[in-house]
Design a protein around this motif. Structure first.
Motif, PDB file in Angstrom:
ATOM      1  N   SER A 160       0.823  -1.226   0.000  1.00  0.00           N
ATOM      2  CA  SER A 160       0.000   0.000   0.000  1.00  0.00           C
ATOM      3  C   SER A 160       0.851   1.267   0.000  1.00  0.00           C
ATOM      4  N   THR A 161       2.139   1.117  -0.357  1.00  0.00           N
ATOM      5  CA  THR A 161       2.981   2.302  -0.508  1.00  0.00           C
ATOM      6  C   THR A 161       2.740   2.991  -1.844  1.00  0.00           C
ATOM      7  N   SER A 162       2.036   2.316  -2.768  1.00  0.00           N
ATOM      8  CA  SER A 162       1.799   2.924  -4.081  1.00  0.00           C
ATOM      9  C   SER A 162       0.574   2.292  -4.743  1.00  0.00           C
TER      10      SER A 162
ATOM     11  N   ALA B 126       9.321 -10.873   0.190  1.00  0.00           N
ATOM     12  CA  ALA B 126      10.106 -11.935  -0.445  1.00  0.00           C
ATOM     13  C   ALA B 126      10.959 -12.672   0.580  1.00  0.00           C
TER      14      ALA B 126
ATOM     15  N   ARG C 173      11.025 -15.752  -7.455  1.00  0.00           N
ATOM     16  CA  ARG C 173      10.653 -14.461  -6.853  1.00  0.00           C
ATOM     17  C   ARG C 173       9.152 -14.205  -7.005  1.00  0.00           C
TER      18      ARG C 173
ATOM     19  N   GLY D 283      -6.423 -10.411  -7.103  1.00  0.00           N
ATOM     20  CA  GLY D 283      -6.143 -11.275  -8.249  1.00  0.00           C
ATOM     21  C   GLY D 283      -5.921 -10.428  -9.474  1.00  0.00           C
TER      22      GLY D 283
ATOM     23  N   PRO E 143      -8.827  -7.148 -11.021  1.00  0.00           N
ATOM     24  CA  PRO E 143      -8.816  -5.932 -11.852  1.00  0.00           C
ATOM     25  C   PRO E 143      -8.365  -6.235 -13.279  1.00  0.00           C
TER      26      PRO E 143
ATOM     27  N   THR F 266      -5.360  -1.166 -14.970  1.00  0.00           N
ATOM     28  CA  THR F 266      -5.772  -0.122 -14.028  1.00  0.00           C
ATOM     29  C   THR F 266      -4.723   0.973 -13.980  1.00  0.00           C
TER      30      THR F 266
ATOM     31  N   ALA G 128       1.324   5.314  -9.863  1.00  0.00           N
ATOM     32  CA  ALA G 128       2.576   4.547  -9.926  1.00  0.00           C
ATOM     33  C   ALA G 128       2.885   4.029 -11.327  1.00  0.00           C
ATOM     34  N   ASN G 129       1.858   3.866 -12.179  1.00  0.00           N
ATOM     35  CA  ASN G 129       2.163   3.399 -13.539  1.00  0.00           C
ATOM     36  C   ASN G 129       1.832   4.474 -14.590  1.00  0.00           C
TER      37      ASN G 129
END
Ligand SMILES: NC(=O)c1ccc[n+]([C@@H]2O[C@H](COP(=O)([O-])OP(=O)(O)OC[C@H]3O[C@@H](n4cnc5c(N)ncnc54)[C@H](OP(=O)(O)O)[C@@H]3O)[C@@H](O)[C@H]2O)c1
Length: 257
Positions: free
Chosen positions: A21-23, A72, A119, A150, A194, A197, A201-202
């Motif tokens: 939830s940082t971005s 991770a 990863r 998802g 989604p 979206t 951030a993107n």
């Protein structure tokens, strides 16, 4: 004299943990949950971005805390996050949003190597499984809700997204099985799927997302806020009889296939 009723906060008194939830979508989810009255634990690796989200929520009158965690890193890190989140929220987490994911650039199956495979599975599948396992015992006493993030890629084959899609298919499957296991224990488990979206951030990819979605029924990408609104609904008592759904927030993409 007429008075304007105070809007009812649908999540007042709830204690939420939102991974990633940082971005992006996770940030929109954290802000929406806080707006509805939940105390929100924001999490991710980037401390500066985490602090910015907490500041934004606090400035808007909500309650939030940031706990840094690298998902991770396996069991110890995930258990530590669960424990620290309950401590920060001053009680057991009763709303878990498994949102964080390792996003994977478009690639052929021939370019998937073992490092990337490990990863993606670690962050997108193993971490939510371990975190849910760590949080559920605290929820058993009080009831709760889990919302997994998802993707339409979890339901639809896409030539350049086999690994990412496989991790999201795993999330859809975990959602159904956890719902079956926990529904009788007053814990509801659901997921959002989604479509493309747009998030801050993107931002660099917004034109590409617009092009990608011209053919879908509503002809546009979604927003983080639209995904967050669906999370709020599934987390709230309005969804009290809803278990195990994978709710598309995709502008009609899946419906029209
Ligand atoms: N945007 C879309 O078009 C779209 C479509 C379908 C599904 N989704 C799903 O929606 C979710 C959010 O995506 P998004 O677009 O908002 O992506 P994003 O902006 O890149 O956000 C991903 C979040 O996950 C966190 N994260 C990544 N690796 C992590 C790690 N190892 N440990 C802890 N946190 C980690 C990041 O935080 P830090 O960098 O601070 O660690 C970040 O907050 C994902 O599950 C994604 O699969 C997105």
């Amino acid at each position: 004299m007429t008075t304007t009723p105070t809007p009812r906060q649908r999540l007042a008194g709830r204690r939420a943990l939102v991974t990633g939830s940082t971005s992006g979508i996770g940030r929109a989810v954290a802000e929406a949950l806080a707006h509805e009255g939940a105390t929100v634990v924001v999490s991710g690796r980037n401390e500066a971005e985490g602090a910015a989200v907490v500041d934004a929520i606090t400035a808007a009158g909500g309650a939030a805390h940031f706990i840094a965690a690298d998902l991770a890193e396996g069991t110890a890190a995930v258990e530590q996050l669960a424990q620290a989140a309950a401590q920060a929220a001053q009680g057991p987490i009763d709303l878990l949003v498994n949102n964080a994911a390792q996003l994977i650039p478009a690639q052929s199956l021939l370019d998937v190597d073992e490092t990337l495979l490990d990863r993606a599975l670690a962050v997108n599948v193993k971490a939510p499984a371990l975190l849910t396992k760590a949080v559920v015992p605290g929820m058993l006493e009080i009831g709760g809700a889990i919302v997994n993030m998802g993707s339409i890629n979890g339901s639809v084959g896409m030539a350049v997204a086999s690994l990412y899609g496989a991790t999201k298919a795993a999330i859809h499957s975990l959602t159904a099985s956890w719902a079956a296991e926990l529904a009788g224990k007053n814990i509801r488990v659901n997921a959002i799927a989604p479509g493309p979206t747009m998030t801050p951030a993107n931002a660099a990819a917004h034109d590409m997302l617009r092009q990608l979605t011209t053919g879908q029924p509503d002809g546009r990408p979604g927003t983080g806020e639209e995904v967050a609104a669906a999370v709020v609904f599934l987390a709230s008592d309005e969804a009290a009889h809803i278990h195990g759904v994978i709710l598309p927030v995709d502008g009609g993409y899946l419906a029209a296939r």
